[in-house]
Design an enzyme around this catalytic site. Structure first.
Site, mmCIF file in Angstrom:
data_model
loop_
_atom_site.group_PDB
_atom_site.id
_atom_site.type_symbol
_atom_site.label_atom_id
_atom_site.label_comp_id
_atom_site.label_asym_id
_atom_site.label_seq_id
_atom_site.Cartn_x
_atom_site.Cartn_y
_atom_site.Cartn_z
ATOM 1 N N LYS A 188 32.966 11.710 -21.831
ATOM 2 C CA LYS A 188 32.094 12.375 -22.592
ATOM 3 C C LYS A 188 30.744 11.998 -22.179
ATOM 4 O O LYS A 188 30.112 10.867 -22.592
ATOM 5 C CB LYS A 188 32.237 12.223 -24.092
ATOM 6 N N GLU A 264 28.084 -1.281 -24.256
ATOM 7 C CA GLU A 264 26.942 -1.936 -23.572
ATOM 8 C C GLU A 264 25.885 -1.365 -24.254
ATOM 9 O O GLU A 264 25.606 0.030 -24.051
ATOM 10 C CB GLU A 264 26.861 -1.607 -22.165
ATOM 11 N N CYS A 298 18.595 -0.164 -19.911
ATOM 12 C CA CYS A 298 18.874 -1.072 -20.802
ATOM 13 C C CYS A 298 18.514 -2.505 -20.478
ATOM 14 O O CYS A 298 18.234 -3.476 -21.353
ATOM 15 C CB CYS A 298 20.365 -1.069 -21.286
ATOM 16 N N GLU A 396 13.598 -2.014 -29.044
ATOM 17 C CA GLU A 396 13.960 -1.439 -27.726
ATOM 18 C C GLU A 396 12.843 -0.071 -27.824
ATOM 19 O O GLU A 396 13.457 0.678 -28.525
ATOM 20 C CB GLU A 396 15.299 -1.072 -27.597
#
Ligand code: NDP
Length: 500
Positions: A188, A264, A298, A396
């Protein structure tokens, strides 16, 4: 910043995709359709079906059947390797097409997209070798009456949820390893960037992958993604994305069938620069580490931690690099930094830039949207006078925003680097081997770079410490992640009776 002349242009009409089920395309039919606009150009480029729950159930059933009847896991590693190698050839043959649609949906520079597609060919080639070399263990030391064997078996049906920042690369850091292990799968992609996942499904099919082994469902994360993570016929789920959704994945696993998880998640990755580093190299690496993919990585090096004696001079060197980065039309081959991928992400980044200023950080460079007449772009941005309690130092941002914090001792540099809930990646720049090793050993991060940053490839594993995730992808570690271990005791000769 400059913009060079554009060679490629967006399509006249958006390309319409179906989704990929049981070895064939399913057209959108009367399903709702999501129209994706290019973030670099603001024009519609793809039309992607919004799969229904029935579509998802059909995809999971297809993958389940393909796993249970052993049409893939029952093949030899050599036969699986042949399909993976042919897929690598297929990606190579369609590399330009993949790079073009990746750039249109994501906004990354076309030159970068091409390089990523080249890296993905390598992932399939490397994983093909692993399909043949994957093996267990044996214990010949259990006495003359017993022999022990440990086998690795594929986990089963794997759900793969990928984000919009590297739609093809992140997919290809997982799919060849999943397939090498003998698992079947349902992918997906992010609704923002589904095209290249669908193209990969077709390439795999053309390379001889049996029907049902790789299915792709499309639609939003909150509907079809959520249904996938809750599905009790999915044995393992590989999720890449935000820590917030990662938590939902863990909850859904606990509430359904305890599916195995690979996660992750986010990062707030330190770039530690010592005064004895090659500062010119380090400044270039630091600019690359936060500019690459507009900082929407990331593993972006988003926290510059620099020795105080050179901190101001080094920040000025980084600002000088930022000034020279070519931001602009992603379809222009000269562009180094493209568009911000989603409207929401654009707003998030600009929100952090405002917050940094209101919390007292000093804007050293950038800090504004760039107006190229269409699309959404943000200048590489540098903040000084940053303290560890500020949101820009802790959260982040996922954009081209770099914070600078000085340090005086090695211990202090390590403490600042570890002062985060994340542990995905870190870089250290020094010509002193002792400092490099001390930092590499003591900073908590799943990936480490010494005098470089963002290097990668199929050989070395990726994944995070702390709240950056669970498990590893790529390399031998990546394929082992999609296996489970069975231990077998084999008695040799006559049994010693329990009942006399
Ligand atoms: P998300 O975590 O929401 O999206 C990542 C993937 O998860 C997408 O495929 C998304 O689908 C899907 N998803 C979303 N909600 C669910 C759900 N409830 N169940 C299952 N799947 C779901 O990230 P965002 O796109 O919203 O980005 C937000 C922040 O996440 C960024 O600012 C960044 O900090 C971080 N992020 C980190 C990434 C990484 O590589 N570690 C990648 C992307 C984001 P869809 O997009 O179709 O909704």
């Amino acid at each position: 910043m400059d913009q060079s002349s554009t060679r490629l242009t967006p399509p006249e009409e958006p390309r319409a995709f179906g989704f990929f089920l049981d070895g064939a395309w399913v057209p959108a039919g009367d399903r709702e359709v999501f129209e994706r606009a290019s973030p670099g150009h603001g024009v519609p480029v793809t039309r992607i079906p919004k799969c229904t729950h029935e579509d998802l159930n059909a995809a999971v059933a297809s993958a389940r059947q393909a796993f249970d009847d052993r049409r893939w896991s029952g093949l030899s590693g050599a036969d699986r390797a042949a399909v993976l190698l042919k897929t690598a050839e297929g990606i190579r043959a369609r590399a330009e097409e993949i790079a073009y649609w990746e750039t249109l949906e994501n906004g990354k520079p076309i030159a970068q997209a091409r390089a990523e597609v080249g890296g993905c060919v390598g992932m399939f080639e490397y994983a093909s070798g692993l399909a043949r070399s994957l093996h267990g263990d044996s214990f010949n030391n259990l006495g003359d009456g017993m022999f022990g064997v440990v086998t690795r078996e594929p986990v089963g049906v794997v759900g793969v949820i990928t984000p919009w920042n590297f739609p093809f690369l992140i997919l290809c850091e997982r799919v060849p390893y999943i397939l090498a292990s003998g698992c079947t799968m349902v992918a997906k992609p992010s609704e923002m960037t589904s095209a290249t996942t669908l193209i990969l499904a077709e390439i795999l099919h053309d390379a001889g992958l049996p029907a049902g082994v790789m299915n792709v469902v499309t639609g939003s994360g909150s509907t079809i993604g959520q249904a996938l993570i809750e599905h009790d016929q999915i044995d393992m789920l590989s999720f890449t994305g935000s820590t917030a959704v990662g938590r939902r994945v863990v909850e859904a696993s606990g509430k359904s069938n305890f599916k195995k998880l690979g996660l992750e998640l986010g990062g707030k990755n330190p770039q530690i620069v010592f005064a004895d580093a090659d500062l010119e190299d380090a400044a270039d690496g630091v600019a690359f580490g936060i500019g690459f993919n507009t900082g929407q990585c990331c593993v972006s090096g988003s926290r510059l931690i620099v020795e105080r004696s050179v901190a101001d001079a080094f920040a000025a060197m980084v600002a000088e690099k930022f000034k020279k980065i070519r931001v602009g039309d992603p379809l222009d081959e000269a562009t180094q930094v493209g568009a911000i991928t989603t409207d929401a992400q654009n707003a998030t980044i600009m929100g952090y830039i405002e917050r940094g200023q209101s919390e007292g950080a000093k804007l050293l460079y950038g800090g504004a949207q760039l107006d190229f007449g269409r699309g959404q772009y943000i200048a590489p941005t540098l903040f000084g006078d940053v303290t560890s309690d500020m949101a820009i130092a802790r959260e982040e941002i996922f954009g081209p925003v770099l914070t600078v914090m000085p340090f005086d001792t090695v211990d202090e540099a390590i403490a600042i680097a570890n002062d985060t809930e994340y542990g995905l990646a870190a870089s250290v720049w020094t010509k002193n081997i002792d400092k490099a090793l001390m930092v590499t050993r003591r900073v908590q991060a799943g990936r480490f770079w010494v005098n470089t940053t963002l290097s990668g490839g199929p050989e070395l594993p990726i994944g995070g410490f702390k709240q950056s995730g669970w498990g590893r992808e790529a390399g031998i570690y990546g394929v082992e992640e999609y296996t489970q271990i069975k231990s077998v005791h084999i008695e040799i000769g006559k049994r010693t009776p329990w009942v006399e």
